[in-house]
Design a protein around this motif. Structure first.
Motif, PDB file in Angstrom:
ATOM      1  N   PRO A 177      22.344  27.071  23.259  1.00 18.33           N
ATOM      2  CA  PRO A 177      22.477  27.062  21.970  1.00 18.33           C
ATOM      3  C   PRO A 177      23.213  28.276  21.341  1.00 18.33           C
ATOM      4  N   THR A 178      23.779  28.103  20.261  1.00 21.45           N
ATOM      5  CA  THR A 178      24.859  29.025  19.780  1.00 21.45           C
ATOM      6  C   THR A 178      24.818  29.042  18.062  1.00 21.45           C
ATOM      7  N   LYS A 179      24.618  30.200  17.444  1.00 19.38           N
ATOM      8  CA  LYS A 179      24.642  30.305  16.039  1.00 19.38           C
ATOM      9  C   LYS A 179      25.804  31.020  15.683  1.00 19.38           C
ATOM     10  N   LEU A 180      26.949  30.503  14.873  1.00 15.76           N
ATOM     11  CA  LEU A 180      28.042  31.042  14.442  1.00 15.76           C
ATOM     12  C   LEU A 180      28.123  31.570  13.057  1.00 15.76           C
ATOM     13  N   ASN A 181      28.110  32.922  12.520  1.00 19.43           N
ATOM     14  CA  ASN A 181      28.034  33.317  11.264  1.00 19.43           C
ATOM     15  C   ASN A 181      29.272  34.039  11.048  1.00 19.43           C
ATOM     16  N   THR A 182      30.266  33.484  10.103  1.00 22.35           N
ATOM     17  CA  THR A 182      31.462  34.293   9.671  1.00 22.35           C
ATOM     18  C   THR A 182      31.348  34.365   8.226  1.00 22.35           C
ATOM     19  N   TYR A 183      32.259  35.030   7.476  1.00 21.51           N
ATOM     20  CA  TYR A 183      32.299  35.326   6.126  1.00 21.51           C
ATOM     21  C   TYR A 183      32.742  33.845   5.269  1.00 21.51           C
ATOM     22  N   GLN A 184      33.528  32.910   5.976  1.00 20.67           N
ATOM     23  CA  GLN A 184      33.559  31.550   5.630  1.00 20.67           C
ATOM     24  C   GLN A 184      32.791  30.333   5.801  1.00 20.67           C
TER      25      GLN A 184
ATOM     26  N   VAL B  86      22.516  32.284  21.724  1.00 17.75           N
ATOM     27  CA  VAL B  86      23.786  33.450  21.477  1.00 17.75           C
ATOM     28  C   VAL B  86      23.983  33.075  19.992  1.00 17.75           C
ATOM     29  N   LYS B  87      24.104  34.445  19.581  1.00 17.08           N
ATOM     30  CA  LYS B  87      24.198  34.867  18.019  1.00 17.08           C
ATOM     31  C   LYS B  87      25.433  35.487  17.731  1.00 17.08           C
ATOM     32  N   VAL B  88      26.540  34.681  17.290  1.00 17.81           N
ATOM     33  CA  VAL B  88      28.019  35.283  17.030  1.00 17.81           C
ATOM     34  C   VAL B  88      28.012  35.683  15.655  1.00 17.81           C
ATOM     35  N   THR B  89      28.329  36.850  15.218  1.00 17.08           N
ATOM     36  CA  THR B  89      28.254  37.392  13.873  1.00 17.08           C
ATOM     37  C   THR B  89      29.795  38.154  13.557  1.00 17.08           C
ATOM     38  N   GLU B  90      30.515  37.854  12.503  1.00 14.18           N
ATOM     39  CA  GLU B  90      31.706  38.469  12.129  1.00 14.18           C
ATOM     40  C   GLU B  90      31.343  39.545  11.370  1.00 14.18           C
ATOM     41  N   GLN B  91      31.725  40.856  11.733  1.00 16.89           N
ATOM     42  CA  GLN B  91      31.526  41.978  10.853  1.00 16.89           C
ATOM     43  C   GLN B  91      32.852  42.655  10.776  1.00 16.89           C
TER      44      GLN B  91
END
Length: 103
Positions: free
Chosen positions: A12-19, A59-64
């Motif tokens: 399982p994957t959580k994707l967080n970007t500014y958009q 897995v957590k993918v975050t855009e910074q």
């Protein structure tokens, strides 16, 4: 007679970007094929087998974005490192082995 094996791994994957933000899954598949011939010593059951492995970790993918001042500090560090490793090494070598003492 053939045996086909498929190993499927799901994460399982959580994707967080500014958009956008999305909950999704990543997966991988490994396949294996084997001929079943009891006369040649290859034993087993012919068929198609699927084995699932669902990961309990996410897995957590975050855009910074990096602030401009932090980028400039890192850039100066890289330029300083390049200068110190490729600079005039004879001057550094001589100054580290000879010292001048005053009386």
């Amino acid at each position: 007679n053939h045996m086909f094996q498929y190993f499927i791994t799901i994460v399982p994957t959580k994707l967080n970007t500014y958009q956008m933000s999305a909950d999704t899954h990543q997966y991988s598949v490994t396949e294996r094929e084997r001929v079943i011939n009891h006369a040649a010593g290859s034993h087993g059951v012919s068929g198609i087998f699927m084995k699932y492995d669902i990961s309990s970790l996410m897995v957590k993918v975050t855009e910074q974005h990096m602030p401009l001042w932090q980028f400039l500090v890192r850039l100066c560090g890289i330029v300083g490192g390049i200068f110190s490793t490729t600079g005039d090494s004879s001057r550094v070598f001589l100054s580290s082995h000879f010292s001048v003492e005053s009386c």
